[in-house]
Design an enzyme around this catalytic site. Sequence first.
Site, PDB file in Angstrom:
ATOM      1  N   LYS A   1      66.699 -85.234  21.112  1.00  0.00           N
ATOM      2  CA  LYS A   1      67.487 -85.745  20.071  1.00  0.00           C
ATOM      3  C   LYS A   1      67.442 -85.446  18.623  1.00  0.00           C
ATOM      4  O   LYS A   1      68.232 -85.176  17.793  1.00  0.00           O
ATOM      5  CB  LYS A   1      67.316 -87.122  19.967  1.00  0.00           C
ATOM      6  CG  LYS A   1      67.751 -87.955  21.300  1.00  0.00           C
ATOM      7  CD  LYS A   1      67.422 -89.409  21.175  1.00  0.00           C
ATOM      8  CE  LYS A   1      67.402 -90.243  22.347  1.00  0.00           C
ATOM      9  NZ  LYS A   1      68.498 -90.392  23.100  1.00  0.00           N
TER      10      LYS A   1
ATOM     11  N   GLU B   1      64.625 -93.414  12.683  1.00  0.00           N
ATOM     12  CA  GLU B   1      65.890 -93.698  12.139  1.00  0.00           C
ATOM     13  C   GLU B   1      65.981 -94.994  11.446  1.00  0.00           C
ATOM     14  O   GLU B   1      65.339 -96.093  11.635  1.00  0.00           O
ATOM     15  CB  GLU B   1      66.923 -93.638  13.113  1.00  0.00           C
ATOM     16  CG  GLU B   1      67.488 -92.415  13.607  1.00  0.00           C
ATOM     17  CD  GLU B   1      68.639 -92.292  14.718  1.00  0.00           C
ATOM     18  OE1 GLU B   1      68.723 -93.798  15.265  1.00  0.00           O
ATOM     19  OE2 GLU B   1      68.978 -91.424  15.392  1.00  0.00           O
TER      20      GLU B   1
ATOM     21  N   HIS C   1      68.550-102.305  25.208  1.00  0.00           N
ATOM     22  CA  HIS C   1      69.336-100.758  24.771  1.00  0.00           C
ATOM     23  C   HIS C   1      69.848 -99.976  25.928  1.00  0.00           C
ATOM     24  O   HIS C   1      70.115 -98.804  25.904  1.00  0.00           O
ATOM     25  CB  HIS C   1      68.441 -99.752  24.159  1.00  0.00           C
ATOM     26  CG  HIS C   1      67.552-100.361  22.863  1.00  0.00           C
ATOM     27  ND1 HIS C   1      68.344-100.794  21.885  1.00  0.00           N
ATOM     28  CD2 HIS C   1      66.446-100.728  22.595  1.00  0.00           C
ATOM     29  CE1 HIS C   1      67.478-101.354  20.970  1.00  0.00           C
ATOM     30  NE2 HIS C   1      66.319-101.363  21.518  1.00  0.00           N
TER      31      HIS C   1
ATOM     32  N   ARG D   1      76.874 -84.364  30.294  1.00  0.00           N
ATOM     33  CA  ARG D   1      77.102 -84.768  31.664  1.00  0.00           C
ATOM     34  C   ARG D   1      78.246 -85.743  31.816  1.00  0.00           C
ATOM     35  O   ARG D   1      78.612 -86.117  30.858  1.00  0.00           O
ATOM     36  CB  ARG D   1      75.871 -85.502  32.613  1.00  0.00           C
ATOM     37  CG  ARG D   1      75.536 -86.574  31.698  1.00  0.00           C
ATOM     38  CD  ARG D   1      74.153 -87.287  32.161  1.00  0.00           C
ATOM     39  NE  ARG D   1      73.738 -88.249  31.389  1.00  0.00           N
ATOM     40  CZ  ARG D   1      73.734 -89.696  30.869  1.00  0.00           C
ATOM     41  NH1 ARG D   1      75.028 -90.115  31.733  1.00  0.00           N
ATOM     42  NH2 ARG D   1      73.148 -90.198  30.065  1.00  0.00           N
TER      43      ARG D   1
HETATM   44  P1  ADP Z   1      69.271 -93.340  25.027  1.00  0.00           P
HETATM   45  O1  ADP Z   1      68.916 -91.874  24.970  1.00  0.00           O
HETATM   46  O2  ADP Z   1      68.343 -94.172  25.588  1.00  0.00           O
HETATM   47  O3  ADP Z   1      70.851 -93.446  25.454  1.00  0.00           O
HETATM   48  P2  ADP Z   1      70.321 -93.663  22.216  1.00  0.00           P
HETATM   49  O4  ADP Z   1      69.826 -92.979  21.202  1.00  0.00           O
HETATM   50  O5  ADP Z   1      71.875 -93.339  22.788  1.00  0.00           O
HETATM   51  O6  ADP Z   1      69.024 -93.563  23.340  1.00  0.00           O
HETATM   52  O7  ADP Z   1      70.106 -95.236  21.763  1.00  0.00           O
HETATM   53  C1  ADP Z   1      70.497 -96.180  22.866  1.00  0.00           C
HETATM   54  C2  ADP Z   1      70.957 -97.611  22.355  1.00  0.00           C
HETATM   55  O8  ADP Z   1      69.910 -97.751  21.327  1.00  0.00           O
HETATM   56  C3  ADP Z   1      72.414 -97.569  21.495  1.00  0.00           C
HETATM   57  O9  ADP Z   1      73.386 -97.473  22.312  1.00  0.00           O
HETATM   58  C4  ADP Z   1      72.129 -98.529  20.476  1.00  0.00           C
HETATM   59  O10 ADP Z   1      72.535 -99.720  21.197  1.00  0.00           O
HETATM   60  C5  ADP Z   1      70.549 -98.844  20.141  1.00  0.00           C
HETATM   61  N1  ADP Z   1      70.334 -97.840  18.847  1.00  0.00           N
HETATM   62  C6  ADP Z   1      70.117 -96.310  18.932  1.00  0.00           C
HETATM   63  N2  ADP Z   1      69.798 -96.084  17.546  1.00  0.00           N
HETATM   64  C7  ADP Z   1      69.922 -97.176  16.951  1.00  0.00           C
HETATM   65  C8  ADP Z   1      69.980 -97.323  15.472  1.00  0.00           C
HETATM   66  N3  ADP Z   1      69.754 -96.491  14.472  1.00  0.00           N
HETATM   67  N4  ADP Z   1      70.191 -98.541  14.803  1.00  0.00           N
HETATM   68  C9  ADP Z   1      70.241 -99.538  15.881  1.00  0.00           C
HETATM   69  N5  ADP Z   1      70.413 -99.350  17.151  1.00  0.00           N
HETATM   70  C10 ADP Z   1      70.272 -98.140  17.411  1.00  0.00           C
HETATM   71  P1  ADP Z   2      74.665 -93.613  29.908  1.00  0.00           P
HETATM   72  O1  ADP Z   2      74.982 -94.731  29.272  1.00  0.00           O
HETATM   73  O2  ADP Z   2      74.274 -92.563  29.116  1.00  0.00           O
HETATM   74  O3  ADP Z   2      76.084 -93.199  30.803  1.00  0.00           O
HETATM   75  P2  ADP Z   2      73.209 -95.092  31.538  1.00  0.00           P
HETATM   76  O4  ADP Z   2      72.685 -96.190  30.382  1.00  0.00           O
HETATM   77  O5  ADP Z   2      74.048 -95.582  32.457  1.00  0.00           O
HETATM   78  O6  ADP Z   2      73.326 -93.711  31.027  1.00  0.00           O
HETATM   79  O7  ADP Z   2      71.937 -94.552  32.180  1.00  0.00           O
HETATM   80  C1  ADP Z   2      70.914 -94.077  31.502  1.00  0.00           C
HETATM   81  C2  ADP Z   2      70.057 -93.134  32.688  1.00  0.00           C
HETATM   82  O8  ADP Z   2      69.654 -93.848  33.683  1.00  0.00           O
HETATM   83  C3  ADP Z   2      71.112 -92.165  33.169  1.00  0.00           C
HETATM   84  O9  ADP Z   2      71.150 -91.146  32.332  1.00  0.00           O
HETATM   85  C4  ADP Z   2      70.505 -91.817  34.279  1.00  0.00           C
HETATM   86  O10 ADP Z   2      69.308 -91.073  34.068  1.00  0.00           O
HETATM   87  C5  ADP Z   2      70.120 -93.088  34.836  1.00  0.00           C
HETATM   88  N1  ADP Z   2      70.842 -93.860  35.841  1.00  0.00           N
HETATM   89  C6  ADP Z   2      71.628 -94.814  35.641  1.00  0.00           C
HETATM   90  N2  ADP Z   2      72.363 -95.404  36.748  1.00  0.00           N
HETATM   91  C7  ADP Z   2      72.026 -94.556  37.764  1.00  0.00           C
HETATM   92  C8  ADP Z   2      71.990 -94.254  39.103  1.00  0.00           C
HETATM   93  N3  ADP Z   2      72.986 -95.054  39.823  1.00  0.00           N
HETATM   94  N4  ADP Z   2      71.840 -93.343  39.771  1.00  0.00           N
HETATM   95  C9  ADP Z   2      70.954 -92.392  39.102  1.00  0.00           C
HETATM   96  N5  ADP Z   2      70.440 -92.445  37.934  1.00  0.00           N
HETATM   97  C10 ADP Z   2      70.969 -93.420  37.277  1.00  0.00           C
HETATM   98 MG    MG Z   3      72.462 -92.934  24.660  1.00  0.00          MG
END
Ligand code: ADP
Ligand code: ADP
Ligand code: MG
Length: 663
Positions: free
Chosen positions: A116, A200, A235, A292
Site C-alpha cells: 500500500k 493515514e 473494515h 484481481r
Molecule cells: P484492505 O486491504 O484490508 O482492504 P483498505 O486500505 O482497503 O484495506 O481499507 C479497508 C477499509 O478500512 C476501507 O474500506 C475503509 O472502511 C477503512 N479505511 C481505510 N482507510 C481509511 C481511512 N484513512 N479513514 C477511515 N477509514 C479507512
Molecule cells: P475485497 O473486498 O477486496 O473484494 P474481501 O473483503 O471480500 O476482498 O476479502 C478480503 C480477502 O479475503 C480477499 O482478498 C481474499 O483474500 C479473502 N477472501 C474473501 N472471501 C474469500 C473466499 N470465498 N475464498 C477465498 N478467499 C476469500
Molecule cells: Mg481494500
Amino acid sequence: MFKKILIANRGEIACRVAATARRMGIQSVAVYSDADAHARHVAFCDEAIAIGPAAASESYLNIDRVIAAAKQSGAEAIHPGYGFLSENEAFAAACEKAGLVFIGPPASAIRAMGSKSAAKSLMEKAQVPLVPGYHGDNQDPVFLQGQADQIGYPVLLKASAGGGGKGMRVVTRAEDFADALSSCQREAKNSFGDERVLVEKYLTRPRHIEIQIFADTHGNCVSLFERDCSVQRRHQKVLEEAPAPGMSAERRQAMSAAAIAAAKAVSYVGAGTVEFIANQDGSFYFMEMNTRLQVEHPVTEMITSTDLVEWQLRVAAGERLPRLQHELTINGHAIEARIYAENPEKGFLPSTGKLDYLHMPQAVQFTHGELRIDAGVRQGDVISPFYDPMIAKLIVHGKDRAEALARMAQALATFQVVGPATNVAFLGRLIASEPFVSADLDTGLIERHHDSLFPEPQTLPLSVLALAAASLVASPSPSPSKGEPWAQLSGWRMNGTYQRILAFSSEAGEQPIQLSYRRDALWLTAGESAVAMQEVSVNQAAVQVRMDGLQLQGHVVRQQDIFHVFHAGHHWQILWRDPIAHAGEGEADEGRLTAPMPGKIIALLVSAGERVVKGTPLLIMEAMKMEHTINAPGDGTVSELLYAVGDQVDEGAQLLSLSVEVA
Ligand code: ADP
Ligand code: ADP
Ligand code: MG
C-alpha cells in the site's frame, strides 16, 4: 481461446469461474485440499486434482503443487480467483516460467500495487489524490509518532502489505500511539510476514467507493463504473451496490479518470479495482488497488450486462476488450449481500459446522437476471475452520435501488440455513434499516446503528408456536413426501380430551404451550391465547396449518431439542425440553421410571433381573407418532417390568422399576 483452464481456488469463486468457462466451451480443472474432496467446486468442474492437506499453506497456497496440477491436467492457463494466490507476484511469475498463462495482471503490476505504501508513492506521481499521511520507508516509532501528531488524530495505522481488513488500528489519542503501533506491527508480521506500516488521517463518516477497471494488451483501459462498499464490519464489506447512491456524472467521471490513471501507471492488464475513500462532500482519495477480480464483481456485471470472467479470459488470451468506454452504460441498480457463517451477535465471529439444512431462493438467470446466487456449498457441506466462512453471495438487480432493495429483502427472507450461525437475519435487518434504505451510507453505519440492528429477542408469536407444534404432532412420516394426514392422530382422541404440555422456550424466555386434542381440532393454548388447528400437513420441512380460517405456512427443521422455524422471513429457534427424551433424569434415586405422557410401549429391551449401566436403553415408547427410547438413569438392576409390548400407558404410569446401586 483456451481449451482448458485450471482454477486455483475453491468455494463460490471457483464455481463462478467454472460456470463461465462452461458457457464458453472451455474445460475447467478444479484443485482441492483433503478437506474439500467432496466440495461443490470439485463436483462442478470437469476434472479435479488433489493438491494437499486442509491447511491452505500446504494446498491452495502451495505454488509448486498448483503449477504441477496444471501441467498434469494439460491446462493452458490458471485463473486464481480472489484471495489465495491471486495477488501473489511469485505465483504469476511461476506460471509464466512454466509456460502457463496467468489469468490476471502482469507480475510487475501486482508487485507495484502489492505494498500500500509503494502504491501510494506511485499514485502520488500519477497525481491521483491521496489520503493525507505518511507512507515512506522510515519505520522508526518516534518518527512515525511525529508524523501522526502532524497529521492530527484520529489516525489510522495500516499494514503496508495488508488486506482483508487485517492489521489496521485507529488511534484517537497521541498517548495511545506507541501501543497501537507495536500491536499493528505484530499483526502485520504474523499475517503478512512484513511489519511495515503506514499512517493515514482517519476519516470520519467516509464512504468506500471503488472503480472497476479493465485493461487489455492492446492499450485499451475502461472504467466499468463504481461500487459503493461502505457497509462494513471490522473494515470488511458486508453489502455492496452499484451504482453508488448520490453519485453525480462528473464525480463518476473524475473517479474513473483517477482509477484509469492508476492502472496506466503500472501498465495494468486485466480486471482490477481501485479503491477510494470518499468524504460525505464527495472528495475522494486513493486507498489501494486490488489487482484481481473482486468478491463484489457481480454487482458491476448486473448493471453493465457483462461477464467479467469472460472478459478476463478473453484478455488473457490476447483478445481486445469486448466493449470500449463509449459502449458501456449503467442499467438499473444492483446490490450484493455476503452470507457468512458467522455470529453477528457475538462480534461477527466466524461459525463453523455442517449445513444440516440449506434452502436458497431460486435464481432468476445468471450474471444479469434479477436474482443471482453465487454459492460454493450445498446442503450437507461443512463450513470448516480452514477457509473463509462465506456460504453464498446474493445479488439482486432492479430498475432502481428501491426495486433492488425489495428483491433483496425477499431473497433474504427465503434464505434458510440450519447448522452454523449465519448473518442472514442480521442482513435482513440491515437492508431494511432506515440509514440503508435512505442511502445514508458510511463505513460506521453498523456500529452507529448497533441498537436498532441488534434488537432484544422477541417472544415467539402464536403462529411460530403452532408451526412447531404441528411439525411435532405430524412427523416423522414414514414417507416424507406424502406427509402425515391429520386423521392419523385420531388414536389420541379415543379417551376423550387429551392434553399435553410442551415446555418450549427461546432466547426471550420460557413459553410453554398446551395442546388439547378435542373432537373438532387440536387446540393450542399459549399464555392467554388459544387457537384451533384444524388441519396439519407436513412435507419434509414444509409445514401447513389451517387455523381459524387462516392457512399458515412455514418450514420447520428439527435438530435434537431445537426446532428451527422459518416463517414470514424470520428464523426462530425453539428449545423443547422433551420430557420423554429426558425421562428418568432426576428419578434415579427413586429407582423408578414413569411415563411423562400417554403412549404405547413398542419394545422392551431388557428383562427383569438384568443388570444395566447408566444410559442403557430400557424400553421404547411411541407417543405422538414418534419413538422415544427410555434409558437407565444410573447403574442398577431391573427389578420388574410393569407393561408388555403393545400396552397403552397413561401419563405418570410407572413403566418399570430399577434398583439403583448407590456408589
Ligand atoms: P484492505 O486491504 O484490508 O482492504 P483498505 O486500505 O482497503 O484495506 O481499507 C479497508 C477499509 O478500512 C476501507 O474500506 C475503509 O472502511 C477503512 N479505511 C481505510 N482507510 C481509511 C481511512 N484513512 N479513514 C477511515 N477509514 C479507512
Ligand atoms: P475485497 O473486498 O477486496 O473484494 P474481501 O473483503 O471480500 O476482498 O476479502 C478480503 C480477502 O479475503 C480477499 O482478498 C481474499 O483474500 C479473502 N477472501 C474473501 N472471501 C474469500 C473466499 N470465498 N475464498 C477465498 N478467499 C476469500
Ligand atoms: Mg481494500
